[in-house]
Scaffold this active site. Structure first.
Site, PDB file in Angstrom:
ATOM      1  N   PHE A  24       1.174   5.180   0.519  1.00  0.00           N
ATOM      2  CA  PHE A  24       0.869   6.233   1.463  1.00  0.00           C
ATOM      3  C   PHE A  24       1.267   7.424   1.158  1.00  0.00           C
ATOM      4  O   PHE A  24       2.643   7.709   0.906  1.00  0.00           O
ATOM      5  CB  PHE A  24       0.899   5.964   3.063  1.00  0.00           C
ATOM      6  N   THR A  65       0.841  -1.179   0.013  1.00  0.00           N
ATOM      7  CA  THR A  65       0.078  -0.303   0.108  1.00  0.00           C
ATOM      8  C   THR A  65       0.850   1.435  -0.151  1.00  0.00           C
ATOM      9  O   THR A  65       2.030   1.344   0.665  1.00  0.00           O
ATOM     10  CB  THR A  65      -0.868  -0.008   1.494  1.00  0.00           C
TER      11      THR A  65
END
Length: 378
Positions: free
Chosen positions: A282, A280
């Site tokens: 960010f 992921t």
């Protein structure tokens, strides 16, 4: 004719082409001066079409190759003219002011808005981006944005995309509707575990809590479970905390390993994500644009005319400068049929020649243009 002789003729032609190309670029500079003096638009699509039609007729069977060559020439000519024409643009003022700050070192401290609670992936990302930051936990992505916009927090941490489950569209929508800027990014390798109260067995589980993205990233594992209710919540750490506080032996949470010790839970299953290559990304956002030394990424949101070739014209501007595009994603415009906005990420440094003029030309030629920031990835 021998190959060496053919290549000799090619070299001679290349020399002639280079000489003619440089003469053409010199003339383009004169055109730029004239357009600037007479306040004329940079793009003259009608003239370009006329030239391409004439080239196609003259090129015969090689028409499509000639069309590509002259289309590239037009883009290079416009790129050079854009460097010379001084018509003011918002992105020029924004970037010039940010670069003038000469920020060398990314800050390590400050109030940081973070969605979720202790033990979440957002907290891990925040600790990586600002190791000595003071985290302020909020419930939603919108609350992160509001905290930064209001000045309550210096910056905010938001997940923007996952390698398995795609973009976090809610975050992109917030970036589009609010004037925040990306100043740094990082990628986390995400490992999901099924956590429950000590003594709970797999066959006892009837409810599983987690964030919607995490549920999507574990779809194969969840697909093998029968008669289990999936309940989305704000954050994977929030899910673990909810199970711990509920004292419900029929509940479990998809969360990260640190939450086992943090909330006194046991791990029933490890690595339940669909892919081991599960990352992921960010981003760190601020209220004002901040460009630090070494920034080599640029993010944009833009919309082009709803007509054939409109997106190609944008991509051709990048190709003319040799800029690599690492992301291109379309999103339908709410309330408009068959109209889209595009999210772009480029590998480019704003201090490099031609990059800022290229952004200015995009701002002039696109229906809407939103500069999201120039930054580096940790």
């Amino acid at each position: 004719m021998e190959l060496s002789e053919i290549r000799k003729h090619i070299d001679e032609v290349d020399d002639q082409m280079l000489e003619l190309f440089l003469r053409r670029m010199d003339l383009s500079e004169e055109v730029a001066a004239y357009k600037s003096a007479h306040h004329l638009p940079l793009l003259n699509r009608q003239r370009e079409r006329e030239i391409l039609a004439d080239v196609g007729t003259k090129a015969g069977g090689k028409e499509r190759y000639a069309h590509r060559l002259f289309s590239t020439l037009f883009e290079l000519s416009r790129a050079r003219q854009a460097e010379l024409i001084s018509a003011p643009t918002h992105v020029h003022d924004l970037v010039t002011a940010a670069l003038a700050e000469q920020r060398e070192v990314f800050p390590q401290t400050g109030l940081v808005a973070c969605q979720g609670t202790e033990g979440g992936n957002s907290q891990t990302a925040a600790d990586r981006l600002l190791p000595r930051g003071n985290l302020v936990y909020v419930k939603t992505f919108q609350a992160v944005v509001s905290a930064v916009e209001s000045g309550l927090c210096k910056c905010g941490i938001l997940p923007i995309e996952n390698s398995s489950n795609g973009s976090v569209r809610a975050v992109y929508d917030l970036l589009q509707s609010h004037h925040l800027f990306i100043v740094r990014s990082t990628r986390l390798c995400i490992r999901h575990e099924l956590l429950a109260l000590p003594g709970t067995r797999m066959e006892d589980i009837t409810t599983i809590y987690s964030h919607g993205q995490a549920l999507g990233q574990c779809s194969k594992f969840l697909g093998n479970l029968e008669h289990v209710q999936l309940v989305p919540c704000e954050n994977t750490a929030v899910a673990a905390k909810r199970v711990a506080e509920s004292r419900d032996s029929h509940a479990a949470a998809i969360s990260s390993h640190p939450c086992t010790a943090l909330y006194g839970l046991d791990c029933l299953c490890q690595d339940i994500q669909d892919s081991d290559n599960n990352y992921t990304r960010f981003i760190c956002v601020t209220r004002d644009p901040e460009i630090y030394a070494g920034s080599d990424r640029i993010s944009l949101i833009l919309a082009c005319d709803n007509k054939p070739g409109a997106l190609y014209e944008i991509l051709a501007k990048l190709a003319a400068l040799g800029i690599n595009m690492t992301k291109l994603e379309s999103c339908p415009v709410t309330g408009r049929n068959f109209e889209f906005i595009f999210f772009l990420e480029l590998e480019a440094n704003l201090r490099a020649p031609g990059v800022l003029p290229m952004l200015e030309e995009l701002e002039r030629s696109c229906q809407s243009f939103h500069f999201l920031g120039s930054y580096s990835e940790v």
